[in-house]
Design a protein around this motif. Structure first.
Motif, PDB file in Angstrom:
ATOM      1  N   LYS A  71      52.337  18.626   4.895  1.00 53.69           N
ATOM      2  CA  LYS A  71      52.090  17.192   5.060  1.00 53.69           C
ATOM      3  C   LYS A  71      50.597  16.929   4.948  1.00 53.69           C
ATOM      4  CE  LYS A  71      52.982  13.235   8.021  1.00 53.69           C
ATOM      5  NZ  LYS A  71      53.577  12.396   7.019  1.00 53.69           N
ATOM      6  N   VAL A  72      50.236  16.024   4.037  1.00 50.73           N
ATOM      7  CA  VAL A  72      48.832  15.614   3.921  1.00 50.73           C
ATOM      8  C   VAL A  72      48.557  14.598   5.014  1.00 50.73           C
ATOM      9  CG1 VAL A  72      47.139  14.388   2.518  1.00 50.73           C
ATOM     10  CG2 VAL A  72      48.656  16.052   1.450  1.00 50.73           C
ATOM     11  N   GLN A  73      47.479  14.845   5.743  1.00 45.63           N
ATOM     12  CA  GLN A  73      47.052  13.907   6.783  1.00 45.63           C
ATOM     13  C   GLN A  73      45.549  13.748   6.652  1.00 45.63           C
ATOM     14  OE1 GLN A  73      47.970  15.053  10.830  1.00 45.63           O
ATOM     15  NE2 GLN A  73      48.416  12.924  11.295  1.00 45.63           N
ATOM     16  N   ASN A  74      45.142  12.541   6.275  1.00 42.00           N
ATOM     17  CA  ASN A  74      43.737  12.259   5.956  1.00 42.00           C
ATOM     18  C   ASN A  74      43.305  13.168   4.810  1.00 42.00           C
ATOM     19  OD1 ASN A  74      43.616  10.244   7.988  1.00 42.00           O
ATOM     20  ND2 ASN A  74      43.316  11.833   9.521  1.00 42.00           N
ATOM     21  N   THR A  75      42.352  14.038   5.046  1.00 36.68           N
ATOM     22  CA  THR A  75      41.877  14.938   3.981  1.00 36.68           C
ATOM     23  C   THR A  75      42.366  16.368   4.173  1.00 36.68           C
ATOM     24  OG1 THR A  75      39.844  15.384   5.211  1.00 36.68           O
ATOM     25  CG2 THR A  75      39.799  13.552   3.624  1.00 36.68           C
ATOM     26  N   GLN A  76      43.298  16.563   5.093  1.00 39.88           N
ATOM     27  CA  GLN A  76      43.790  17.906   5.392  1.00 39.88           C
ATOM     28  C   GLN A  76      45.259  18.051   5.001  1.00 39.88           C
ATOM     29  OE1 GLN A  76      42.900  17.952   9.626  1.00 39.88           O
ATOM     30  NE2 GLN A  76      41.041  19.146   9.234  1.00 39.88           N
ATOM     31  N   LEU A  77      45.650  19.286   4.766  1.00 38.83           N
ATOM     32  CA  LEU A  77      47.047  19.622   4.525  1.00 38.83           C
ATOM     33  C   LEU A  77      47.522  20.431   5.726  1.00 38.83           C
ATOM     34  CD1 LEU A  77      49.479  19.652   2.524  1.00 38.83           C
ATOM     35  CD2 LEU A  77      48.588  21.838   1.696  1.00 38.83           C
ATOM     36  N   LEU A  78      48.480  19.893   6.447  1.00 37.46           N
ATOM     37  CA  LEU A  78      49.027  20.588   7.607  1.00 37.46           C
ATOM     38  C   LEU A  78      50.266  21.352   7.148  1.00 37.46           C
ATOM     39  CD1 LEU A  78      48.882  17.572  10.098  1.00 37.46           C
ATOM     40  CD2 LEU A  78      47.090  19.230   9.565  1.00 37.46           C
ATOM     41  N   ILE A  79      50.322  22.628   7.498  1.00 41.14           N
ATOM     42  CA  ILE A  79      51.497  23.427   7.133  1.00 41.14           C
ATOM     43  C   ILE A  79      52.128  24.032   8.374  1.00 41.14           C
ATOM     44  CG2 ILE A  79      50.606  23.945   4.825  1.00 41.14           C
ATOM     45  CD1 ILE A  79      50.162  26.854   5.819  1.00 41.14           C
ATOM     46  N   GLU A  80      53.431  24.129   8.331  1.00 39.66           N
ATOM     47  CA  GLU A  80      54.209  24.863   9.327  1.00 39.66           C
ATOM     48  C   GLU A  80      55.045  25.846   8.523  1.00 39.66           C
ATOM     49  OE1 GLU A  80      56.523  22.171  11.723  1.00 39.66           O
ATOM     50  OE2 GLU A  80      54.800  20.863  12.019  1.00 39.66           O
ATOM     51  N   ASN A  81      54.868  27.114   8.783  1.00 39.90           N
ATOM     52  CA  ASN A  81      55.552  28.145   8.000  1.00 39.90           C
ATOM     53  C   ASN A  81      56.451  28.976   8.914  1.00 39.90           C
ATOM     54  OD1 ASN A  81      55.600  29.386   5.233  1.00 39.90           O
ATOM     55  ND2 ASN A  81      55.186  31.207   6.469  1.00 39.90           N
ATOM     56  N   THR A  82      57.680  29.175   8.473  1.00 38.48           N
ATOM     57  CA  THR A  82      58.637  30.000   9.214  1.00 38.48           C
ATOM     58  C   THR A  82      59.106  31.121   8.305  1.00 38.48           C
ATOM     59  OG1 THR A  82      59.374  28.095  10.503  1.00 38.48           O
ATOM     60  CG2 THR A  82      60.859  29.984  10.427  1.00 38.48           C
ATOM     61  N   GLY A  83      59.109  32.325   8.833  1.00 37.03           N
ATOM     62  CA  GLY A  83      59.591  33.490   8.097  1.00 37.03           C
ATOM     63  C   GLY A  83      60.814  34.075   8.781  1.00 37.03           C
ATOM     64  N   ILE A  84      61.872  34.274   8.009  1.00 38.61           N
ATOM     65  CA  ILE A  84      63.106  34.865   8.541  1.00 38.61           C
ATOM     66  C   ILE A  84      63.362  36.148   7.756  1.00 38.61           C
ATOM     67  CG2 ILE A  84      65.588  34.524   8.898  1.00 38.61           C
ATOM     68  CD1 ILE A  84      64.911  31.451   8.878  1.00 38.61           C
ATOM     69  N   PHE A  85      63.213  37.277   8.450  1.00 41.02           N
ATOM     70  CA  PHE A  85      63.389  38.572   7.790  1.00 41.02           C
ATOM     71  C   PHE A  85      64.855  38.840   7.500  1.00 41.02           C
ATOM     72  CE2 PHE A  85      59.225  39.121   9.742  1.00 41.02           C
ATOM     73  CZ  PHE A  85      58.515  39.583   8.651  1.00 41.02           C
ATOM     74  N   LYS A  86      65.098  39.436   6.336  1.00 40.83           N
ATOM     75  CA  LYS A  86      66.472  39.740   5.937  1.00 40.83           C
ATOM     76  C   LYS A  86      66.615  41.185   5.472  1.00 40.83           C
ATOM     77  CE  LYS A  86      65.843  37.607   1.410  1.00 40.83           C
ATOM     78  NZ  LYS A  86      66.344  36.632   0.467  1.00 40.83           N
ATOM     79  N   ASP A  87      65.616  42.015   5.813  1.00 47.60           N
ATOM     80  CA  ASP A  87      65.626  43.405   5.354  1.00 47.60           C
ATOM     81  C   ASP A  87      66.047  44.404   6.430  1.00 47.60           C
ATOM     82  OD1 ASP A  87      63.431  43.275   7.008  1.00 47.60           O
ATOM     83  OD2 ASP A  87      62.012  44.071   5.540  1.00 47.60           O
ATOM     84  N   ASN A  88      66.568  43.886   7.553  1.00 51.91           N
ATOM     85  CA  ASN A  88      67.012  44.740   8.667  1.00 51.91           C
ATOM     86  C   ASN A  88      65.906  45.666   9.175  1.00 51.91           C
ATOM     87  OD1 ASN A  88      69.668  43.680   8.579  1.00 51.91           O
ATOM     88  ND2 ASN A  88      70.132  45.032   6.854  1.00 51.91           N
TER      89      ASN A  88
END
Length: 155
Positions: A122-139
């Motif tokens: 999400k762009v907010q003013n001059t910044q890009l805010l990120i929320e990243n989620t990682g779900i492992f699937k390699d056991n």
């Protein structure tokens, strides 16, 4: 007289229909123009404001007919490429007419052989805010994770 009343009503109906088409076409064009302006805010190279981050370090967002994002993560001795994927624009509603703006944020999904990464941008003013989620699937037994970061445009 009956014919003239029917003609008058037909003309009024036609005028009303044309007015609705012109107004909705104008509204639709304004929405498209606004969407393009919003997309422009996302385009470019973004770097993490935390120079010591061990997560996402850089993003490159392009529009070549399809909006794409290329992500890089912290690796040694240099950053490693996570990959390129489509950037999906997300609105408040599936009903285009009820959305005040064409989209509110974007989602990118990398489905790698060992992990699925889902990133909200999400762009907010001059910044890009990120929320990243990682779900492992390699056991591997590693814990799934989530983190947030603030990116700035790399000029």
């Amino acid at each position: 007289m009956k014919n003239s009343i029917n003609k008058s009503m037909t003309n009024k109906t036609l005028f009303l229909a044309l007015t609705i088409v012109v107004i909705s076409t104008s509204w639709g064009q304004k929405q498209l123009d606004l969407k393009e302006k919003l997309i422009q805010q996302y385009l470019g190279e973004w770097v993490n404001t935390d120079t010591n981050s061990h997560n996402i370090t850089r993003l490159i967002i392009k529009n070549s007919g399809t909006i794409s994002v290329e992500a890089f993560g912290s690796c040694a001795p240099k950053d490693c490429e996570i990959g390129v994927t489509e950037l999906h624009l997300i609105s408040d509603s599936v009903d285009n007419d009820s959305n005040v703006i064409p989209f509110n944020y974007a989602i990118a999904i990398w489905d790698l052989h060992y992990v699925k990464q889902i990133m909200k941008l999400k762009v907010q003013n001059t910044q890009l805010l990120i929320e990243n989620t990682g779900i492992f699937k390699d056991n591997s037994g590693r814990s799934n994770y989530s983190f947030s970061a603030i990116m700035k445009k790399n000029n």
